[in-house]
Scaffold this active site. Structure first.
Site, PDB file in Angstrom:
ATOM      1  N   LYS A  76      53.514  45.491  32.118  1.00 47.84           N
ATOM      2  CA  LYS A  76      52.577  44.455  31.691  1.00 47.84           C
ATOM      3  C   LYS A  76      51.562  45.102  30.775  1.00 47.84           C
ATOM      4  CE  LYS A  76      49.242  42.588  34.288  1.00 47.84           C
ATOM      5  NZ  LYS A  76      48.550  41.711  35.259  1.00 47.84           N
ATOM      6  N   ARG A 119      49.769  36.492  41.446  1.00 49.32           N
ATOM      7  CA  ARG A 119      50.061  37.710  42.221  1.00 49.32           C
ATOM      8  C   ARG A 119      48.780  38.365  42.721  1.00 49.32           C
ATOM      9  NH1 ARG A 119      47.404  42.292  40.021  1.00 49.32           N
ATOM     10  NH2 ARG A 119      48.514  43.205  38.261  1.00 49.32           N
ATOM     11  N   ASP A 169      28.456  33.751  42.385  1.00 48.79           N
ATOM     12  CA  ASP A 169      28.674  34.373  41.082  1.00 48.79           C
ATOM     13  C   ASP A 169      27.441  35.198  40.732  1.00 48.79           C
ATOM     14  OD1 ASP A 169      30.669  33.958  38.517  1.00 48.79           O
ATOM     15  OD2 ASP A 169      28.625  34.492  37.943  1.00 48.79           O
ATOM     16  N   GLY A 243      38.286  43.519  41.976  1.00 51.07           N
ATOM     17  CA  GLY A 243      37.783  43.688  40.617  1.00 51.07           C
ATOM     18  C   GLY A 243      37.886  45.086  40.041  1.00 51.07           C
ATOM     19  N   ALA A 244      37.764  46.111  40.878  1.00 49.43           N
ATOM     20  CA  ALA A 244      37.746  47.493  40.359  1.00 49.43           C
ATOM     21  C   ALA A 244      39.161  47.939  39.995  1.00 49.43           C
ATOM     22  CB  ALA A 244      37.132  48.439  41.385  1.00 49.43           C
ATOM     23  N   LYS A 249      34.125  51.053  37.684  1.00 53.38           N
ATOM     24  CA  LYS A 249      33.868  49.732  38.266  1.00 53.38           C
ATOM     25  C   LYS A 249      33.574  49.868  39.757  1.00 53.38           C
ATOM     26  CE  LYS A 249      36.412  46.681  35.106  1.00 53.38           C
ATOM     27  NZ  LYS A 249      37.421  45.611  35.036  1.00 53.38           N
TER      28      LYS A 249
END
Length: 345
Positions: A76, A119, A169, A243-244, A249
């Site tokens: 990908k 996924r 958020d 997210g990391a 991150k």
């Protein structure tokens, strides 16, 4: 040579094709099997390739791998071009290529946007399935972007006892509020999940208070500093950290790792680019403190949670195997439904 004249038929699936073809429960099963296969040494994750064309402006990464039992390999490629918004183009673009591992012949080229969402949602929910308390009733989603919808959908499928979903958020409360107000219709229309009246969805502004109320916390932000601090976390909380996926991150306080039971999707990636990177680099934990990969629990090589008070963490950096297996599922379903385009190269 005659071989040089051979051409191959390749299936091409658009985002709208994959939206029609993929069902979340099927993707959850596929992702679960991938993690198990990885634990059983039936897969190979190739080294990550990352390049910044211009720091903070444009970059790309390639994740790739080989699934021996499925006889496929591929990649990908994800590009991020921040200026695209001025050109009415998405900043983030993903493309998946699937190849036949017995011949090297290309099988399919697919848009990666919907597959990535599906996924990734399945991955976060499976981390909770194997590490959260089974009687968990409250879910906190940190980050109200595109991927958060998939996290909510997949987790509700695996945790029918969930009563409250809080959405936070860190950048814009209005984004979380909009998500909370529209998510019931989205779940029903896009995933066939009817939760009307069964689950309360709330946008929250006080992350400290929300953390203290949560049984399961799924983080899906690009943050580079902790959003959740250790002293806010109640005993028995599970974290799926999504997210990391790049060095630097960080979504949760590295001190949370100190007394937690930790699993990853790929330990090498987790230590190099995942949520685990900073706790290891600071010496809060060692690589050897990671209990294993999530597939080790699925393959029954080890246990997940050891008691109801334990903090558990699933560090999901994202591995190409999930994209490839989900793409192969979409290709198989496309064949049955006669969807997509075929090109000859």
């Amino acid at each position: 040579m005659k071989g040089l004249d051979i051409m191959f038929d390749i299936k091409v699936l658009s985002k709208s094709d994959t939206e029609k073809l993929l069902k979340m429960n099927d993707v959850i099963n596929v992702v679960e099997n991938v993690y198990k296969s990885k634990s059983e040494d039936k897969t190979c994750v190739f080294p990550l390739i990352f390049h910044e064309f211009e720091p903070g402006v444009a970059d790309m990464d390639i994740k790739s791998g080989w699934m021996k039992e499925n006889n496929i390999f591929g990649l990908k490629l994800v590009s991020w071009f921040g200026e695209n918004v001025k050109k009415d183009l998405p900043a983030l673009i993903g493309t998946i290529m699937v190849m036949d591992a017995t011949t090297g012949v290309p099988i399919g080229i697919l848009d990666g946007a919907h597959i990535t969402g599906m996924r990734t949602g399945a991955a976060g929910a499976l981390g909770a399935k194997y590490l959260a308390r089974p009687d968990s009733k409250s879910l906190l989603i940190v980050g109200a972007g595109h991927v958060s919808t998939f996290q909510i959908a997949a987790t509700l499928m695996l945790f029918p006892k969930i009563e409250t979903v809080m959405i936070y958020d860190p950048i814009n409360f209005d984004t979380a509020n909009k998500k909370a107000n529209t998510i019931i219709d989205t779940l029903n229309n896009d995933f066939g999940i009817n939760v009307d009246g069964k689950v309360k969805f709330t946008a929250v502004q006080d992350i400290k208070e929300a953390t203290g109320k949560s049984d399961i916390i799924i983080t899906v932000t690009p943050s580079k500093k902790p959003i959740i601090m250790k002293e806010w976390v109640k005993p028995g909380t599970h974290f799926s950290c999504i997210g990391a996926d790049m060095s630097g991150k960080e979504e949760i306080d590295p001190e949370i790792f100190k007394d937690a039971r930790i699993f990853g999707d790929d330990i090498t990636q987790c230590v190099n680019v995942g949520e685990t990177e900073i706790p290891v680099s600071l010496g809060i934990i060692k690589k050897e403190d990671i209990a294993g990969e999530i597939g080790d629990i699925i393959a029954e090589k080890t246990i997940g949670r050891e008691n109801d008070n334990q903090i558990t963490i699933f560090d999901a950096t994202g591995i190409a195997l999930l994209d490839l297996a989900t793409a192969k599922l979409a290709l198989d379903e496309a064949k049955k439904a006669s969807l997509g385009s075929t090109v000859n190269i």
